[in-house]
Design a protein around this motif. Structure first.
Motif, PDB file in Angstrom:
ATOM      1  N   GLU A 157       0.832  -1.206   0.000  1.00 60.43           N
ATOM      2  CA  GLU A 157       0.000   0.000   0.000  1.00 60.43           C
ATOM      3  C   GLU A 157       0.859   1.245   0.000  1.00 60.43           C
ATOM      4  N   PHE A 158       0.471   2.251  -0.768  1.00 59.85           N
ATOM      5  CA  PHE A 158       1.047   3.575  -0.585  1.00 59.85           C
ATOM      6  C   PHE A 158       0.064   4.379   0.264  1.00 59.85           C
ATOM      7  N   ALA A 159      -0.936   4.955  -0.345  1.00 56.99           N
ATOM      8  CA  ALA A 159      -1.874   5.743   0.441  1.00 56.99           C
ATOM      9  C   ALA A 159      -3.204   5.841  -0.277  1.00 56.99           C
ATOM     10  N   GLY A 160      -4.272   5.970   0.508  1.00 57.19           N
ATOM     11  CA  GLY A 160      -5.591   6.214  -0.055  1.00 57.19           C
ATOM     12  C   GLY A 160      -6.046   5.156  -1.038  1.00 57.19           C
ATOM     13  N   GLY A 161      -5.626   3.920  -0.852  1.00 57.33           N
ATOM     14  CA  GLY A 161      -6.042   2.842  -1.739  1.00 57.33           C
ATOM     15  C   GLY A 161      -5.094   2.635  -2.904  1.00 57.33           C
ATOM     16  N   GLN A 177       0.928  -4.952   6.903  1.00 60.96           N
ATOM     17  CA  GLN A 177       0.119  -3.825   7.368  1.00 60.96           C
ATOM     18  C   GLN A 177      -1.284  -4.325   7.717  1.00 60.96           C
TER      19      GLN A 177
ATOM     20  N   LYS B 250      -2.139   8.535   7.305  1.00 60.84           N
ATOM     21  CA  LYS B 250      -0.881   8.285   6.606  1.00 60.84           C
ATOM     22  C   LYS B 250      -1.070   7.337   5.434  1.00 60.84           C
ATOM     23  N   SER B 251      -1.735   6.212   5.672  1.00 63.36           N
ATOM     24  CA  SER B 251      -1.952   5.263   4.584  1.00 63.36           C
ATOM     25  C   SER B 251      -3.361   5.397   4.021  1.00 63.36           C
ATOM     26  N   GLY B 252      -4.032   6.468   4.414  1.00 66.55           N
ATOM     27  CA  GLY B 252      -5.356   6.762   3.866  1.00 66.55           C
ATOM     28  C   GLY B 252      -5.305   8.066   3.112  1.00 66.55           C
ATOM     29  N   LEU B 253      -6.357   8.855   3.213  1.00 61.60           N
ATOM     30  CA  LEU B 253      -6.409  10.109   2.477  1.00 61.60           C
ATOM     31  C   LEU B 253      -6.160  11.284   3.407  1.00 61.60           C
ATOM     32  N   LYS B 254      -5.652  12.374   2.820  1.00 64.58           N
ATOM     33  CA  LYS B 254      -5.436  13.603   3.578  1.00 64.58           C
ATOM     34  C   LYS B 254      -6.662  14.478   3.367  1.00 64.58           C
TER      35      LYS B 254
END
Ligand code: FAD
Ligand code: FAD
Lengths: 251, 315
Positions: A157-161, A177, B250-254
């Motif tokens: 995963e990087f970020a936001g899916g 993770q 961090k691993s989601g959305l800002k």
């Protein structure tokens, strides 16, 4: 498939975390299984169910109470459990990684999993350090692993899916993770049964490494700001929040 | 050995992340105190690297490195570090920096101070202030030895100080791509179709305190009454109670909404990374010591279920 899962016992951050000298007072906190380890155990068991193999769970026994966590791992589907008898709650991540890698070395692992981080890893995570000590590649932030022959398809995963798919040749170390499915629940009766019947293999700590960090001070953060606290019963709190939102045109 | 500071920058889709600039700015300050240079390191192709205010920039530009690969990037960085023997190597404590910083520490024996919120020079060496135990404690540590690795939390230093136009020196990758055990296959794009939480003015955000999937409905009702959307912390998403598209952090959305109403979220650093610039943050949490109260504008030590139900009656 021979999968080794390294688990970590850490002070619960739900606790008050009293500080003694330059570190947490380990005598007055509860130790719990690092939450990401639940995911790496689940991921290992999922692979075993898909392609067969053995899941060995190994941990460093920092305070002489790791057995509970190991019994839990067995109840969740691990085949074998090993503890490194250290009895040193202050062992840093470098030291623990060294002990773990020395113990894992002879196990012929195809894959080694570690939780992606623990809340007390000031000197870095265990996973990448084990990889460095074992001279295996490391990939972290992993959300799914599928074994196919002598390599695995690994999603990071990087970020936001967003993320990326990698093909990784075995043996390797992965920082998990999250498992593709929520970690399974192990009924208390099964954990109790494991506690009575299972054998925990004991290994003496071997090898030496140090974080090289000199602790100067540990203390609660110097708070530069604090929320304005809304006092009162839940009903009063609700009324004040609604009033605040209305005054700002947000409700 | 030099007194230089190497900053390992990060980029995605041709754009550098803020933490890269933040670190370069900090590195300049440290380098001038130590009498060395701030050197920005760019690994990978497809990005214009003349964007930093560094004293110099090294760009390891190779098509084989165009996608992040922890093994390849690690080896490139290890080779550079061995060649330059800097005083400090700075990484972002991000989902990619985390793959390499601790590995490099174990490979080189250089100490690593992770979760860094501040770095300063004291008596010729550096002292790092790091966050520990989910932000409940701060530790001041002094790395021993000739070289230190510092992994910085995003948002710790100003972005502007690192922005500039220093021309990069390009070099070829020292790593044989054919020998790698980790191979990039393809990018995974975020799943579409759900609401975009980054575009919402109001979010009701739920954490593990919500207790179970059956309770998400209460948050949905409250959000509806407020004209808001429900977002969440990572554990809520990992448990399958809400889709990944709703995850903040961090691993989601800002996100940067006008209202961020938090129910049962502790305020771990990884969550804060995604929401700390919201305009109005209100946190409801039963733990009066929850770190979120150091960040929220308004807080209440209360049960989220009681508060949410009482709010619904009033709306
Ligand atoms: C040396 C190096 C090179 C890299 N090169 C690449 C590369 O070539 N390709 C690659 O994919 N990654 C690359 N990365 C990874 C990438 O730069 C980030 O580390 C990764 O996105 C994780 O970011 P973060 O969670 O730390 O958040 P941050 O670094 O804080 O956030 C990254 C930025 O991405 C934005 N963002 C996050 N999610 C989304 C989304 N779903 N849609 C739109 N914007 C979003 C955020 O708002 C933020 O501005 C590289 C990393 C390193 C260390
Ligand atoms: C690489 C990496 C990336 C990560 N990325 C993210 C990310 O993007 N987003 C993210 O959120 N996390 C992320 N995390 C996880 C992060 O470290 C924390 O574990 C997480 O944010 C904790 O979520 P939480 O606050 O919901 O849960 P907890 O920390 O368990 O907090 C729950 C809170 O609820 C309160 N509570 C319980 N019951 C009630 C009640 N009835 N009423 C009111 N309050 C109650 C408790 O007091 C507690 O404070 C990441 C971690 C790693 C390692």
């Amino acid at each position: 498939m021979n999968i080794v899962v390294a688990i970590k016992h850490i002070p619960s951050i739900a606790d008050d975390l009293p500080v003694k000298g330059n570190n947490v007072d380990f005598d007055s906190v509860d130790f719990v299984l690092n939450e990401w380890d639940e995911h790496s155990i689940e991921q290992a068991v999922l692979i075993k169910e898909a392609v067969g193999g053995t899941v060995t769970v190994i941990g460093v026994d920092l305070i002489g109470e790791l057995d509970n966590a190991l019994h839990l791992a067995l109840a969740k589907g691990a085949d074998k459990v090993v503890k490194i008898t250290a009895d040193d709650p202050a062992a840093d991540s470098h030291m623990q990684a060294k002990w773990l890698s020395e113990a894992i070395k002879g196990m012929g692992a195809d894959m080694v999993f570690a939780g992606v981080q623990a809340s007390n890893d000031l000197d870095g995570q265990i996973g990448p350090m084990i990889a460095a000590y074992l001279d295996m590649p490391y990939i972290g932030g992993v959300s799914s692993i599928e074994a196919n022959g002598d390599s695995a398809t690994v999603n990071k995963e990087f970020a936001g899916g967003a993320g990326a798919k990698y093909s990784v040749h075995m043996p390797f170390v992965a920082g998990v993770q999250s498992a593709p499915k929520p970690p399974r629940y192990a009924p208390v009766s099964k954990v109790r049964q494991m506690a009575q019947s299972a054998t925990v293999e004991k290994v003496a700590p071997s090898g030496d490494a140090s974080s090289g960090l000199a602790f100067k001070k540990m203390a609660p953060p110097v708070v530069t700001g604090h929320a304005e606290m809304i006092e009162g019963s839940s009903k009063e709190v609700a009324a004040k929040i609604v009033e605040l939102l209305k005054s700002k045109g947000l409700a | 050995m030099s007194n230089d500071i190497l900053v390992i920058t990060e980029h995605m889709d041709g754009k550098f992340s803020d933490v890269s600039f933040e670190m370069v700015g900090k590195a300049k300050e440290l380098a001038s105190a130590l009498g060395g240079q701030a050197v920005a390191v760019v690994v990978g192709g497809g990005v214009s690297s003349n964007v930093f205010a560094s004293d110099s920039t090294i760009h390891v530009d190779d098509a084989a490195l165009s996608n992040f690969n922890p093994e390849a990037y690690g080896k490139v960085i290890e080779a550079l570090v061995k060649e330059k023997s800097p005083k400090v190597v700075m990484f972002g404590w991000t989902v990619t920096g985390m793959d390499i910083a601790a590995w490099l520490s174990a490979r080189t024996g250089a100490p690593l101070a992770a979760y860094a919120k501040d770095v300063r020079v004291e008596g010729g060496g550096i002292v790092v202030s790091s966050q520990a135990y989910g932000g409940k404690l701060m530790a001041d540590v002094a790395p021993e030895g000739d070289m230190a690795i510092v992994a910085c939390l995003a948002g710790s230093f100003p972005v502007e100080a690192g922005q500039g136009s220093t021309a990069a020196t390009t070099m070829a990758s020292p790593v044989d791509a054919g020998s790698l055990k980790v191979k990039f296959v393809e990018a995974i794009k975020p799943a579409g179709g759900d609401v975009d939480i980054t575009a919402q003015a109001k979010l009701v955000s739920i954490g593990r305190g919500i207790g179970g999937k059956e309770n998400v409905e209460l948050a949905e009702e409250l959000a509806k009454a407020l004209g808001a959307t429900v977002s969440a912390s990572r554990p809520v998403v990992d448990a399958g109670w809400l889709p990944r598209t709703r995850q903040v952090g961090k691993s989601g959305l800002k996100v940067k909404p006008k209202l961020y109403l938090m129910l049962g979220i502790s305020g771990a650093p990884e969550h804060l990374e995604g929401m700390k610039s919201a305009e109005l943050i209100i946190a409801v949490n039963t733990d009066k010591k929850a770190p979120i109260f150091n960040v929220a504008h308004y807080g209440a030590t209360a049960d989220l279920f009681e508060v949410a139900e009482a709010m619904l009656e009033l709306l």
